[in-house]
Design a protein around this motif. Structure first.
Motif, PDB file in Angstrom:
ATOM      1  N   GLY A  60     -56.173 -32.538 -23.810  1.00  0.00           N
ATOM      2  CA  GLY A  60     -55.988 -33.980 -23.794  1.00  0.00           C
ATOM      3  C   GLY A  60     -55.219 -34.430 -22.580  1.00  0.00           C
ATOM      4  O   GLY A  60     -54.692 -33.626 -21.810  1.00  0.00           O
ATOM      5  N   LYS A  61     -55.164 -35.747 -22.425  1.00  0.00           N
ATOM      6  CA  LYS A  61     -54.415 -36.359 -21.329  1.00  0.00           C
ATOM      7  C   LYS A  61     -53.636 -37.528 -21.919  1.00  0.00           C
ATOM      8  O   LYS A  61     -54.208 -38.417 -22.551  1.00  0.00           O
ATOM      9  N   LEU A  62     -52.326 -37.508 -21.727  1.00  0.00           N
ATOM     10  CA  LEU A  62     -51.445 -38.555 -22.223  1.00  0.00           C
ATOM     11  C   LEU A  62     -51.034 -39.443 -21.056  1.00  0.00           C
ATOM     12  O   LEU A  62     -50.556 -38.949 -20.039  1.00  0.00           O
ATOM     13  N   THR A  63     -51.245 -40.745 -21.220  1.00  0.00           N
ATOM     14  CA  THR A  63     -50.918 -41.703 -20.172  1.00  0.00           C
ATOM     15  C   THR A  63     -49.837 -42.650 -20.671  1.00  0.00           C
ATOM     16  O   THR A  63     -49.987 -43.273 -21.721  1.00  0.00           O
ATOM     17  N   ASN A  64     -48.743 -42.757 -19.917  1.00  0.00           N
ATOM     18  CA  ASN A  64     -47.654 -43.679 -20.232  1.00  0.00           C
ATOM     19  C   ASN A  64     -48.037 -45.034 -19.657  1.00  0.00           C
ATOM     20  O   ASN A  64     -48.049 -45.215 -18.438  1.00  0.00           O
ATOM     21  N   LEU A  65     -48.343 -45.997 -20.525  1.00  0.00           N
ATOM     22  CA  LEU A  65     -48.818 -47.300 -20.060  1.00  0.00           C
ATOM     23  C   LEU A  65     -47.687 -48.233 -19.643  1.00  0.00           C
ATOM     24  O   LEU A  65     -47.932 -49.249 -19.002  1.00  0.00           O
ATOM     25  N   LEU A  66     -46.445 -47.890 -19.998  1.00  0.00           N
ATOM     26  CA  LEU A  66     -45.315 -48.737 -19.639  1.00  0.00           C
ATOM     27  C   LEU A  66     -44.744 -48.418 -18.263  1.00  0.00           C
ATOM     28  O   LEU A  66     -44.080 -49.243 -17.657  1.00  0.00           O
ATOM     29  N   GLU A  67     -44.967 -47.208 -17.787  1.00  0.00           N
ATOM     30  CA  GLU A  67     -44.328 -46.762 -16.552  1.00  0.00           C
ATOM     31  C   GLU A  67     -45.363 -46.295 -15.532  1.00  0.00           C
ATOM     32  O   GLU A  67     -45.581 -45.097 -15.352  1.00  0.00           O
ATOM     33  N   ASN A  68     -46.020 -47.237 -14.894  1.00  0.00           N
ATOM     34  CA  ASN A  68     -46.961 -46.946 -13.805  1.00  0.00           C
ATOM     35  C   ASN A  68     -48.061 -45.959 -14.177  1.00  0.00           C
ATOM     36  O   ASN A  68     -48.515 -45.197 -13.338  1.00  0.00           O
ATOM     37  N   LYS A  69     -48.444 -45.939 -15.411  1.00  0.00           N
ATOM     38  CA  LYS A  69     -49.550 -45.095 -15.881  1.00  0.00           C
ATOM     39  C   LYS A  69     -49.381 -43.630 -15.512  1.00  0.00           C
ATOM     40  O   LYS A  69     -50.311 -42.965 -15.064  1.00  0.00           O
ATOM     41  N   ILE A  70     -48.178 -43.101 -15.705  1.00  0.00           N
ATOM     42  CA  ILE A  70     -47.898 -41.691 -15.456  1.00  0.00           C
ATOM     43  C   ILE A  70     -48.720 -40.870 -16.452  1.00  0.00           C
ATOM     44  O   ILE A  70     -48.765 -41.178 -17.643  1.00  0.00           O
ATOM     45  N   GLU A  71     -49.363 -39.799 -15.977  1.00  0.00           N
ATOM     46  CA  GLU A  71     -50.216 -38.968 -16.826  1.00  0.00           C
ATOM     47  C   GLU A  71     -49.673 -37.550 -16.923  1.00  0.00           C
ATOM     48  O   GLU A  71     -49.051 -37.050 -15.992  1.00  0.00           O
ATOM     49  N   THR A  72     -49.938 -36.916 -18.059  1.00  0.00           N
ATOM     50  CA  THR A  72     -49.649 -35.494 -18.233  1.00  0.00           C
ATOM     51  C   THR A  72     -50.762 -34.885 -19.073  1.00  0.00           C
ATOM     52  O   THR A  72     -51.329 -35.555 -19.942  1.00  0.00           O
ATOM     53  N   THR A  73     -51.093 -33.627 -18.790  1.00  0.00           N
ATOM     54  CA  THR A  73     -52.137 -32.958 -19.568  1.00  0.00           C
ATOM     55  C   THR A  73     -51.518 -32.310 -20.795  1.00  0.00           C
ATOM     56  O   THR A  73     -50.361 -31.888 -20.783  1.00  0.00           O
ATOM     57  N   LEU A  74     -52.310 -32.236 -21.849  1.00  0.00           N
ATOM     58  CA  LEU A  74     -51.880 -31.608 -23.099  1.00  0.00           C
ATOM     59  C   LEU A  74     -52.837 -30.474 -23.440  1.00  0.00           C
ATOM     60  O   LEU A  74     -54.021 -30.534 -23.133  1.00  0.00           O
ATOM     61  N   ASP A  75     -52.286 -29.444 -24.081  1.00  0.00           N
ATOM     62  CA  ASP A  75     -53.106 -28.321 -24.519  1.00  0.00           C
ATOM     63  C   ASP A  75     -52.521 -27.759 -25.815  1.00  0.00           C
ATOM     64  O   ASP A  75     -51.798 -28.455 -26.515  1.00  0.00           O
ATOM     65  N   MET A  76     -52.789 -26.505 -26.090  1.00  0.00           N
ATOM     66  CA  MET A  76     -52.327 -25.895 -27.340  1.00  0.00           C
ATOM     67  C   MET A  76     -50.804 -25.800 -27.424  1.00  0.00           C
ATOM     68  O   MET A  76     -50.259 -25.645 -28.514  1.00  0.00           O
ATOM     69  N   LYS A  77     -50.093 -25.939 -26.312  1.00  0.00           N
ATOM     70  CA  LYS A  77     -48.625 -25.900 -26.335  1.00  0.00           C
ATOM     71  C   LYS A  77     -48.047 -27.119 -27.035  1.00  0.00           C
ATOM     72  O   LYS A  77     -46.918 -27.091 -27.497  1.00  0.00           O
ATOM     73  N   GLN A  78     -48.806 -28.203 -27.100  1.00  0.00           N
ATOM     74  CA  GLN A  78     -48.340 -29.421 -27.752  1.00  0.00           C
ATOM     75  C   GLN A  78     -49.032 -29.674 -29.096  1.00  0.00           C
ATOM     76  O   GLN A  78     -48.615 -30.532 -29.857  1.00  0.00           O
ATOM     77  N   PHE A  79     -50.091 -28.947 -29.391  1.00  0.00           N
ATOM     78  CA  PHE A  79     -50.896 -29.185 -30.594  1.00  0.00           C
ATOM     79  C   PHE A  79     -50.318 -28.449 -31.805  1.00  0.00           C
ATOM     80  O   PHE A  79     -50.004 -27.263 -31.710  1.00  0.00           O
ATOM     81  N   ILE A  80     -50.181 -29.156 -32.934  1.00  0.00           N
ATOM     82  CA  ILE A  80     -49.762 -28.508 -34.178  1.00  0.00           C
ATOM     83  C   ILE A  80     -50.818 -28.799 -35.254  1.00  0.00           C
ATOM     84  O   ILE A  80     -51.149 -29.946 -35.516  1.00  0.00           O
ATOM     85  N   PRO A  81     -51.379 -27.747 -35.849  1.00  0.00           N
ATOM     86  CA  PRO A  81     -52.471 -27.928 -36.802  1.00  0.00           C
ATOM     87  C   PRO A  81     -51.996 -28.250 -38.216  1.00  0.00           C
ATOM     88  O   PRO A  81     -50.900 -27.853 -38.629  1.00  0.00           O
ATOM     89  N   ARG A  82     -52.840 -28.966 -38.935  1.00  0.00           N
ATOM     90  CA  ARG A  82     -52.595 -29.232 -40.349  1.00  0.00           C
ATOM     91  C   ARG A  82     -52.462 -27.901 -41.077  1.00  0.00           C
ATOM     92  O   ARG A  82     -53.182 -26.951 -40.808  1.00  0.00           O
TER      93      ARG A  82
END
Length: 184
Positions: free
Chosen positions: A132-154
């Motif tokens: 995934g890609k997370l975009t901060n819409l409040l601060e100049n559209k800063i982006e960061t990529t997401l992967d399994m390090k941030q994902f937590i499964p049900r």
């Protein structure tokens, strides 16, 4: 005899589903301009985009992405032994652009506006795949990529971590747990 076995199996599944669907978690909601509150919400009422708060030994009710937690480095741990049989705790990391700042970002959010946008892959059965890609819409559209390090499964359990804020990304039949259970 086979019909009786299936009836008992269906009854057990129904009871289990009812227990999971009624499980209560804290969900954040906006109470007014710059104000955020918490409310207890049943798992069945969670929607994609909800931010939930989890603590040590809490069951993760939906597939989520970690936003922040109480650790200064953003690291928390989950136990997935009920999902994959592994007893080792798995570390997860909150994105740096949000870790420790979620409250500040939420307090700047105008009512009805988004503070960030998450673009991510469609639900899939592969329990070791998330992008995934997370975009901060409040601060100049800063982006960061997401992967399994941030994902937590049900179905996983939060361990040795407190105040874990997570964004719900898949619910119900779209969760990796349900996709890998087979047909009902």
């Amino acid at each position: 005899m086979g019909i009786l076995f299936e009836l008992v199996s269906d009854l057990r599944r129904w009871r289990s589903d009812r227990k999971v669907n009624n499980y209560q978690v804290w969900r954040l909601y906006q109470t007014g301009p710059g104000k955020v509150g918490r409310v207890r919400t049943a798992t069945a009422d969670l929607k994609v985009g909800d931010v939930i708060v989890l603590d040590h030994d809490d069951f993760i009710p939906a597939d989520c992405v970690i936003l922040q937690n109480d650790d200064p480095t953003g690291q928390c741990f989950i136990n997935t032994s009920q999902l994959d049989g592994e007893r080792n705790l798995k570390p997860k990391l909150a994105p740096r652009m949000i870790q420790g700042r979620l409250g500040q970002l939420l307090s700047r959010k105008p009512v009805g506006e988004q503070i960030f946008r998450l673009d991510y892959i469609q639900p899939c059965k592969d329990i070791y795949k998330f992008e995934g890609k997370l975009t901060n819409l409040l601060e100049n559209k800063i982006e960061t990529t997401l992967d399994m390090k941030q994902f937590i499964p049900r179905g996983a359990i939060i361990k040795n971590s407190q105040d874990v804020h997570a964004l719900v990304v898949y619910t119900g039949r779209d969760t990796k747990l349900v996709m890998n259970q087979g047909q009902y």
